[in-house]
Design an enzyme around this catalytic site. Structure first.
Site, short mmCIF file in Angstrom:
data_model
loop_
_atom_site.label_atom_id
_atom_site.label_comp_id
_atom_site.label_asym_id
_atom_site.label_seq_id
_atom_site.Cartn_x
_atom_site.Cartn_y
_atom_site.Cartn_z
N ASN A 252 0.80 18.89 -1.58
CA ASN A 252 -0.44 19.84 -2.07
C ASN A 252 0.02 20.40 -3.27
O ASN A 252 1.05 21.04 -3.22
CB ASN A 252 -0.59 21.05 -0.87
N LEU B 282 13.84 26.03 -2.76
CA LEU B 282 15.36 25.67 -2.23
C LEU B 282 15.20 26.29 -0.89
O LEU B 282 16.44 26.10 -0.27
CB LEU B 282 16.04 26.20 -3.24
N ARG B 283 14.19 26.79 0.02
CA ARG B 283 14.05 26.97 1.13
C ARG B 283 15.11 28.07 1.73
O ARG B 283 15.17 28.30 2.96
CB ARG B 283 14.46 25.85 1.90
N HIS C 29 9.65 25.37 -11.18
CA HIS C 29 9.07 25.26 -9.83
C HIS C 29 9.69 24.42 -8.70
O HIS C 29 9.53 23.22 -8.74
CB HIS C 29 7.50 24.78 -9.94
N ASP D 62 7.91 20.71 -8.36
CA ASP D 62 7.49 21.36 -7.06
C ASP D 62 8.31 20.59 -5.94
O ASP D 62 7.82 20.06 -5.01
CB ASP D 62 5.84 20.87 -7.01
N ASP E 104 3.42 30.96 -4.20
CA ASP E 104 2.96 29.59 -4.04
C ASP E 104 3.36 28.92 -2.71
O ASP E 104 4.21 29.55 -1.95
CB ASP E 104 4.07 28.80 -5.23
N HIS F 266 1.22 23.30 -10.89
CA HIS F 266 0.87 21.91 -10.31
C HIS F 266 -0.40 21.48 -10.52
O HIS F 266 -1.06 21.19 -9.54
CB HIS F 266 1.67 21.75 -8.95
N HIS G 56 -0.76 29.31 -7.85
CA HIS G 56 -0.97 27.94 -7.19
C HIS G 56 -2.57 27.98 -6.87
O HIS G 56 -3.20 28.70 -6.26
CB HIS G 56 -0.32 27.95 -5.90
O1 DOR Z 1 3.21 20.14 -1.12
C1 DOR Z 1 3.65 21.51 -1.21
N1 DOR Z 1 4.80 21.92 -0.54
N2 DOR Z 1 2.82 22.16 -1.97
C2 DOR Z 1 3.08 23.61 -1.91
O2 DOR Z 1 2.41 24.28 -2.37
C3 DOR Z 1 4.02 24.24 -0.93
C4 DOR Z 1 5.30 23.28 -1.17
C5 DOR Z 1 6.03 23.50 0.15
O3 DOR Z 1 6.62 24.76 0.16
O4 DOR Z 1 6.53 22.67 1.04
#
Ligand code: DOR
Length: 406
Positions: free
Chosen positions: A257, A26-27, A23, A284, A115, A195, A142
């Site tokens: 989160n 990588l955006r 998990h 995560d 997620d 998570h 999630h």
């Molecule tokens: O803290 C978090 N960031 N929880 C998530 O479920 C998504 C993630 C994000 O993509 O930044």
């Protein structure tokens, strides 16, 4: 070195199989200012992860075969860890219409997840599970009841009350875990919960596994080491007794989160690792550009940049005696491989200096995401060499090309 041989000590160093992260965010595409597949894949190596699964909450979301193929192509040209794409469960991650999981799997998706958000519609999630059974796909959920977490920005408890911040109760996660377990039984499918952060969630999974339900789960290094007190400015790891290094409260780098929970929750996650209830440790990794974090706590994005600090965090719990190194290593290697249903890569290995002390400097992080509450923290344990498919990729913390290796 063959994968299934036990780790051995060499000059005080540990040689172990490469870690597998189920998990990470990588955006790319869409949020390249926060991370790219290339920077994320190199940050993964730095943390000892030779395989990393990329979550699909990009822009656009990875919900079509062409987008999966694009991630596969970018990953192939990234000089870093192996990157495996996870595709969305629902179109646009909007939770309304299922994606074609078979097509996405054929394009290279190794699992499916919305997620960042749960699939809130229980009927739709039931169908997703049924379909996943037919498609042989792995659903990664999630678990969060959004009506309970509502506008919460941290764990609901005495610390949120003290800080005047809206809380997310443990029940927001546990109600979702209970729903998911009921649905996975109904669908006769298999499910991975990602998570998990509360004692109650781990207990629900423990009981479900005892009943024979096909469920697996992971926990993150930050939930294994930090508590909600960190939002109030504590910088004391969960296993430490004496308070130290108090920072300013409301540091948005502690906003994540699911939220950082209580010390009792942290202990329960470790108990889950120790008894095998928890199958994997997943980072995560959630890098964010500073513009999304250097704002009021309420407004900041959720997420902690985690690939490069996972090892020292989990070693802290091992030193405290909260789980054995063998159990932790399994949760970083064979456990996630089993969840993915693939054999662990045979020629991936890393060398760890478990006693190396270092101070975390954001500028030295390879990830573009400098958003971690560990900035300035003294950490113990470092990855010093990494090989992927038998190729040395990182040596003493430097990319292998820089030191003349191939
Ligand atoms: O803290 C978090 N960031 N929880 C998530 O479920 C998504 C993630 C994000 O993509 O930044």
């Amino acid at each position: 070195m063959s994968f299934d041989r036990r780790p051995f000590e060499a000059r005080g160093l540990l040689v172990v199989p490469g870690f597998i992260d189920l998990h990470a965010h990588l955006r790319e595409p869409g949020f390249e200012e926060s991370e790219t597949i290339a920077t994320g894949a190199r940050a993964a190596l730095r943390g000892g992860f030779t395989t990393v699964c990329a979550m699909p909450n990009t822009e656009p979301a990875i919900d079509a075969p062409g987008l999966v193929a694009q991630v596969v192509a970018r990953a192939a040209s990234a000089a870093g860890a192996r990157v495996l794409p996870i595709a969305a469960i629902t179109r646009g991650r909007r939770g309304a219409e299922l994606c074609d999981l078979v097509e996405l799997a054929a394009a290279g998706a190794v699992a499916f997840s919305d997620d960042g958000a749960p699939v809130s519609d229980a009927g739709l999630f039931r169908h997703a599970l049924e379909y996943s059974r037919i498609a042989g796909a792995l659903i990664v959920e999630h678990p969060q009841d959004l009506s309970l977490s509502a506008k919460g920005v941290m764990h609901e408890g005495s610390v949120s009350a003290e800080l005047g911040l809206a809380g997310m109760p443990a029940a927001a996660e546990e109600a979702a875990v209970a729903r998911d377990l009921a649905l996975v039984k109904l669908a006769g499918a298999r499910l991975h919960l990602t998570h998990l952060s509360t004692a109650g969630s781990v207990e629900l999974v423990r009981r479900a596994k005892a009943e024979g339900v096909a469920v697996t789960c992971d926990v993150t290094p930050h939930h294994l080491s930090l508590t909600d007190e960190w939002v109030a400015g504590s910088r004391t790891f969960a296993w430490e007794r004496a308070e130290r290094n108090r920072a300013m409260p409301y540091d948005a780098n502690t906003k994540v989160n699911p939220p950082l929970r209580s010390r009792a929750d942290v202990r329960a996650l470790w108990a889950g690792i120790a008894d095998g209830t928890v199958d994997a440790i997943a980072t995560d990794h959630a890098p964010h550009a500073s513009i999304r974090k250097e704002v009021e706590f309420d407004q900041a994005a959720f997420g902690i940049s985690g690939l490069e600090t996972a090892l020292p965090l989990v070693l802290g719990g091992v030193r405290a005696g909260w789980a054995s190194w063998d159990a932790v290593l399994a949760a970083l290697t064979t456990g996630p491989a089993r969840v993915l249903g693939v054999p662990p890569p045979k020629d991936d290995w890393i060398v760890i200096d478990a006693d190396a002390e270092w101070t975390l400097d954001g500028e030295a992080l390879i990830s573009k995401g400098k958003n971690t509450p560990l900035l300035g923290a003294k950490l113990t344990g470092r990855v010093v060499e990494v090989a992927v498919d038998g190729d040395l990729k990182l040596n003493e913390g430097h990319a292998a090309e820089a030191v003349g290796a191939r």
